[in-house]
Design an enzyme around this catalytic site. Structure first.
Site, mmCIF file in Angstrom:
data_model
loop_
_atom_site.group_PDB
_atom_site.id
_atom_site.type_symbol
_atom_site.label_atom_id
_atom_site.label_comp_id
_atom_site.label_asym_id
_atom_site.label_seq_id
_atom_site.Cartn_x
_atom_site.Cartn_y
_atom_site.Cartn_z
ATOM 1 C CG HIS A 210 -1.147 9.062 3.261
ATOM 2 N ND1 HIS A 210 -1.322 7.708 3.446
ATOM 3 C CD2 HIS A 210 -0.769 9.546 4.457
ATOM 4 C CE1 HIS A 210 -1.043 7.379 4.695
ATOM 5 N NE2 HIS A 210 -0.700 8.486 5.328
ATOM 6 C CG ASN B 133 -5.252 3.759 8.541
ATOM 7 O OD1 ASN B 133 -5.336 2.803 7.765
ATOM 8 N ND2 ASN B 133 -4.823 4.948 8.146
ATOM 9 C CE1 TYR C 274 -0.168 2.505 13.449
ATOM 10 C CE2 TYR C 274 -2.070 3.783 12.771
ATOM 11 C CZ TYR C 274 -0.844 3.213 12.477
ATOM 12 O OH TYR C 274 -0.309 3.334 11.223
ATOM 13 C CD GLU D 168 -1.703 4.146 8.046
ATOM 14 O OE1 GLU D 168 -1.446 4.543 9.215
ATOM 15 O OE2 GLU D 168 -1.813 4.914 7.082
ATOM 16 C CD GLU E 185 -4.996 7.962 9.649
ATOM 17 O OE1 GLU E 185 -4.544 9.066 10.017
ATOM 18 O OE2 GLU E 185 -4.516 6.878 10.020
ATOM 19 N NE ARG F 156 -3.404 2.546 2.607
ATOM 20 C CZ ARG F 156 -3.276 3.479 3.546
ATOM 21 N NH1 ARG F 156 -2.406 3.342 4.526
ATOM 22 N NH2 ARG F 156 -4.015 4.577 3.513
#
Length: 511
Positions: A140, A327, A329, A395, A186, A96
């Site tokens: 991005h 994404n 985390y 991600e 995002e 990606r």
């Protein structure tokens, strides 16, 4: 295989059986594994071969990152063949990456830069030659500075037309070989960080919400930017579906940053607050592309500061994706805090009316606590709230302090736990179709520059050749991708939150 019981805190009152050991063969046959980067963070060559100035070039050169820039970074622009070879040796299915708008179309519109066009053609062809799928993000975080100077970038509706024309160049030039397109990365983080907190370019916010901003309006601009982003996304998707998808056969989607969330207590107030936080954080983007409008709670709390879609715009937005990029985390617990709605200043966080509490990240470790329940919470939320759309985890990775040490055990433990959590979610009915680690290499990070890293490969920035060296995590991921058995990181078989919970600013949860 051994089994463990996963406790889903308050969010899921049922117990779910999960595998403690797993291999990639436990995933669906068509499931893809990869890794990723983005153009500004990895390419370097910031002022070479006709590339224009992007907003991140301008932002870092103004000293906002303490004098650190990505002018060279890890120089994938010149070293892409070496990097693709590493991907192939690791058995990645996909890579990606994003296209730099200012490299491809330096002035934001009009003439295409032939050197930029050649670079992306070369990269895509190299990937395909090695059997690696290119998954391309069109935007991005970075656009040509000229558009920012001319009309304010995402603050102006003019960007919808320019973004669509830029996307068309991408579809036209690369779509015969690219099967997965993501319009924007995002957008919920763009609104928060660029126009609310002011910690990303164009560095806009209003007091008392930021100390480094000289312009902006945190009460209004984040919602206006989100609105224009959504219209640009819908416009690009319409173009792709009408003109390119039929003959190229690809898929197109959008990406969101999602925190794992759960109510702090069993109280009705905290449960409702958790839904409200999800509506603002994920729903601000996802609700319009699924249902054609903003969530009711967002409309109620934000009022006239929230733009309104026309009937035509609503129809364009509804269903404007073939997949969702997620994404993820880290995770938070949500506590109701309606009292802040009385504050004179208003922004996204005030409108949410919640407190977010997360496992602490120490300044010495820079590491995310390993809370894989959050990944399952996110995927379960998308399944129940948005009809279980096809999802690619775009991600997911562990942040560590940048060091030359190749022993990144904490990253291995993180990946073991979270990939296992994705498998658990699939077994529980999630329509997740792929997983990408962040990141392939230690690159320039939007938070922290070169002080922190996420890479599977260490890059020696002092070496003129920018040598890439595999860390323990690279060996682990390659072992897994080649069919090796891996074991979850929880020795007692339970996924639980750590006990040392402490308040944490949301921006520290974002890479």
């Amino acid at each position: 295989m051994m089994l463990r019981i996963c406790y889903f805190l308050i969010l899921f009152p049922v117990l779910i059986l999960c595998a403690s050991e797993y291999t990639r063969h436990d995933f669906p046959a068509a499931f893809i594994f990869g890794s990723g980067t983005s153009s500004y963070q990895v390419e370097g060559a910031a002022y070479l071969d006709g590339k224009g100035v992007g907003i991140w070039d301008n932002y870092t050169h103004a000293g906002n990152m303490g004098g650190v820039t990505a002018d060279v970074s890890v120089d994938q622009y010149h070293k892409y063949k070496e990097d693709v070879k590493l991907m192939a040796q690791s058995s990645l299915d996909a890579y990606r990456f994003s296209i730099s708008w200012s490299r491809l179309i330096p002035n934001g519109r009009g003439a295409v830069n032939p050197m930029g066009l050649q670079y992306y053609n070369n990269l895509i062809n190299e990937l395909i030659t090695h059997g690696i799928q290119p998954h391309v993000t069109i935007y991005h975080f970075d656009h040509p500075q000229v558009l920012e100077d001319e009309y304010g970038g995402w603050l102006s509706r003019k960007i919808v037309k320019d973004f669509t024309e830029y996307a068309q160049v991408c579809f036209r030039e690369f779509g015969d070989r690219v099967s997965h397109w993501t319009t924007l990365n995002e957008p919920n983080a763009i609104t928060l960080l660029g126009y609310d907190a002011g910690t990303f370019p164009p560095n806009r916010c209003s007091l008392p919400l930021g100390v480094n901003c000289t312009k902006g309006n945190s009460s209004y601009e984040p919602y206006l930017v989100a609105h224009h982003i959504l219209l640009a996304h819908a416009s690009a998707v319409k173009l792709y579906r009408e003109k390119y998808q039929g003959k190229q056969g690809g898929l197109i989607g959008i990406n969101v940053l999602a925190l794992g969330t759960a109510p702090l207590t069993n109280s009705v107030e905290d449960v409702l607050a958790t839904q409200r936080a999800n509506d603002y954080w994920v729903g601000l983007i996802m609700h319009p592309v699924v249902f054609g409008d903003y969530p009711a709670t967002v409309k109620k709390n934000t009022g006239l500061r929230l733009p309104v879609f026309t009937n035509h715009e609503s129809k364009l937005l509804k269903g404007s994706f073939d997949f969702v990029g997620v994404n993820h985390y880290s995770s938070v617990l949500i506590k109701d805090n309606p009292s802040i709605l009385n504050l004179k200043f208003r922004d996204i966080f005030v409108d949410m009316a919640v407190d977010m509490i997360a496992p602490g990240i120490t300044n010495t470790s820079f590491e995310f606590p390993i809370t894989p329940w959050g990944m399952q919470a996110v995927l379960e939320y998308f399944k129940k709230e948005y009809g279980n759309p096809p999802i690619y985890i775009h991600e997911n990775g562990q942040m560590t302090k940048r060091t030359s040490s190749l022993d990144d055990t904490s990253r291995v433990e993180y990946l073991e736990a979270y990939i296992g959590s994705v498998l658990d979610s699939i077994r529980n009915g999630s329509n997740t179709r792929g997983y990408f680690t962040w990141a392939l290499l230690d690159v320039f990070e939007f938070f922290g520059g070169y002080d922190m890293c996420y890479g599977l490969y260490y890059v020696d920035l002092e070496d003129p050749e920018l040598k890439r060296v595999p860390k323990l995590s690279a060996h682990w991921y390659s072992h897994f991708l080649k069919g090796g058995i891996v074991t979850g990181s929880s020795s007692d078989g339970l996924i639980q939150l750590p006990n040392n919970l402490s308040p944490l600013s949301l921006t520290h949860l974002i890479k």
